[in-house]
Design a protein around this motif. Structure first.
Motif, short mmCIF file in Angstrom:
data_model
loop_
_atom_site.label_atom_id
_atom_site.label_comp_id
_atom_site.label_asym_id
_atom_site.label_seq_id
_atom_site.Cartn_x
_atom_site.Cartn_y
_atom_site.Cartn_z
N PHE A 1 43.76 38.55 66.38
CA PHE A 1 42.23 39.43 65.53
C PHE A 1 41.26 40.27 66.48
N ALA A 2 41.44 39.93 67.60
CA ALA A 2 40.81 40.63 69.17
C ALA A 2 40.80 42.27 69.05
N GLY A 3 39.47 42.43 69.46
CA GLY A 3 39.87 44.36 69.01
C GLY A 3 40.90 44.77 69.87
N GLN A 4 41.34 44.50 70.98
CA GLN A 4 42.33 44.69 71.71
C GLN A 4 43.09 44.44 71.41
N LEU A 5 44.59 44.62 71.56
CA LEU A 5 45.66 43.99 71.60
C LEU A 5 46.63 43.44 72.80
N ASN A 6 46.40 42.05 72.29
CA ASN A 6 46.90 41.43 73.47
C ASN A 6 48.56 40.33 72.95
N LEU A 7 49.25 40.44 73.75
CA LEU A 7 50.49 40.01 74.14
C LEU A 7 51.02 39.18 74.63
N ASP A 8 51.66 38.72 74.83
CA ASP A 8 52.22 37.78 76.20
C ASP A 8 54.01 37.12 75.31
N TRP A 9 55.49 37.68 74.99
CA TRP A 9 56.24 37.75 74.54
C TRP A 9 57.60 37.83 75.31
#
Length: 333
Positions: free
Chosen positions: A204-212
């Motif tokens: 739901f953040a304005g910019q994509l954030n992930l740690d996979w």
């Protein structure tokens, strides 16, 4: 229901509510909600997703546990249990994703209608405070669940069935966009391959954030030949793929390294009239691919590569093929 396409946006055969408790007009509690025979963009009520029936998603049963709506805008659900999930993802000859395009179209129509309604009611100042917030503690998938993927944008077409062995999502909260949600996924093909994914993301953040961290084990190479033909002009005749793929995206900036192993790969050149001239994402070498593989093979005839990838995911010039080309150029010097 979309009359112009003769499709229902969402269809269910049965809808059950269990133990409803209402506290005034501001709090509604439901201990359980059960939906049976759920289908997205369905033209018919039965049958699995397929090209004939473009429903991209069918679910045998959906259970919502302990749902609570407060102040008419805050929805909290302890758990969502999905049983018998069948998905169909289709990439057509024109390079389009029909199911995704329909979802984007519907979302745009809903947003437009909602905006018009709010303007008519002159409630623009309250628009933000009236948005629906939702929190889901966890989502689990069980039963005979899977995904059928067909890509007709390559030749020959790529066709694969994946079984979902484990799927778990937790801590989804639209009111806290910076809070990471967790994901754990394990799937297999019809042979012995295992594909896993575990990590966090901020949906739901304005910019994509992930740690996979992704892992691929015992994946047969020949089924991937359509993509190899398009990029190299060769097809795989045997071999397996293994890979470790740790990826991080921080505000749309991707950084990661693919640890790739091709176990005893065997290849064969495809005739020019079969491979065609449209070689998108072409891997560029100053020698034939079989010669390059001979140089890269170890004592076990395996090929191991570390491929760093980085860039902005919204950049139209971003290409994984470019990263592969750079690594191969350095390795083969």
């Amino acid at each position: 229901y979309q009359s112009e396409t003769n499709q229902r946006l969402l269809h269910t055969n049965q809808f059950d509510l269990q133990t409803i408790k209402i506290d005034g007009l501001n709090v509604i509690n439901v201990s359980g909600i059960v939906l049976n025979g759920l289908a997205l963009f369905a033209e018919s009520e039965a049958g699995p997703p397929s090209e004939a029936d473009p429903s991209p998603l069918r679910i045998q049963e959906v259970k919502f546990e302990n749902a609570r709506l407060s102040q008419q805008k805050n929805l909290a659900i302890d758990a969502v249990r999905l049983t018998g999930v069948k998905g169909f993802l289709h990439h057509d000859r024109e390079g389009k994703w029909p199911a995704i395009d329909r979802l984007v179209s519907v979302r745009s129509e809903i947003s437009s209608a909602d905006h018009t309604q709010r303007n008519t009611a002159d409630t623009r100042d309250e628009e933000k405070s009236d948005e629906l917030n939702f929190r889901i503690g966890q989502i689990d998938i069980s039963g005979e669940s899977g995904l059928h993927f067909k890509d007709e944008n390559v030749s020959p077409a790529f066709d694969m069935d994946l079984s979902i062995l484990e799927a778990h999502f937790a801590d989804l909260d639209s009111s806290q966009p910076q809070q990471p949600a967790s994901i754990k996924l394990l799937v297999s093909d019809t042979e012995n391959a295992r594909l896993s994914l575990e990590g966090t993301l901020q949906p739901f953040a304005g910019q994509l954030n992930l740690d996979w961290v992704g892992k691929i084990r015992a994946f047969e190479l020949p089924p991937l030949s359509p993509y190899a033909i398009r990029s190299t002009g060769y097809r795989f005749t045997s071999g397996e793929l293994e890979a470790d793929v740790p990826l991080k995206i921080d505000r749309n900036e991707l950084k990661g390294e693919i640890d790739l192993t091709l176990l005893n790969p065997r290849i064969k050149r495809v005739r020019a009239e079969i491979s065609g001239e449209k070689r998108r994402g072409k891997i560029q070498l100053n020698m034939t691919l079989d010669s390059a593989l001979r140089l890269l093979r170890d004592e076990q005839n395996d090929v191991k590569l570390k491929i760093p990838i980085s860039g902005n995911i919204n950049d139209p010039q971003f290409s994984v093929a470019d990263a592969v080309n750079k690594v191969l150029a350095i390795t083969l010097q």
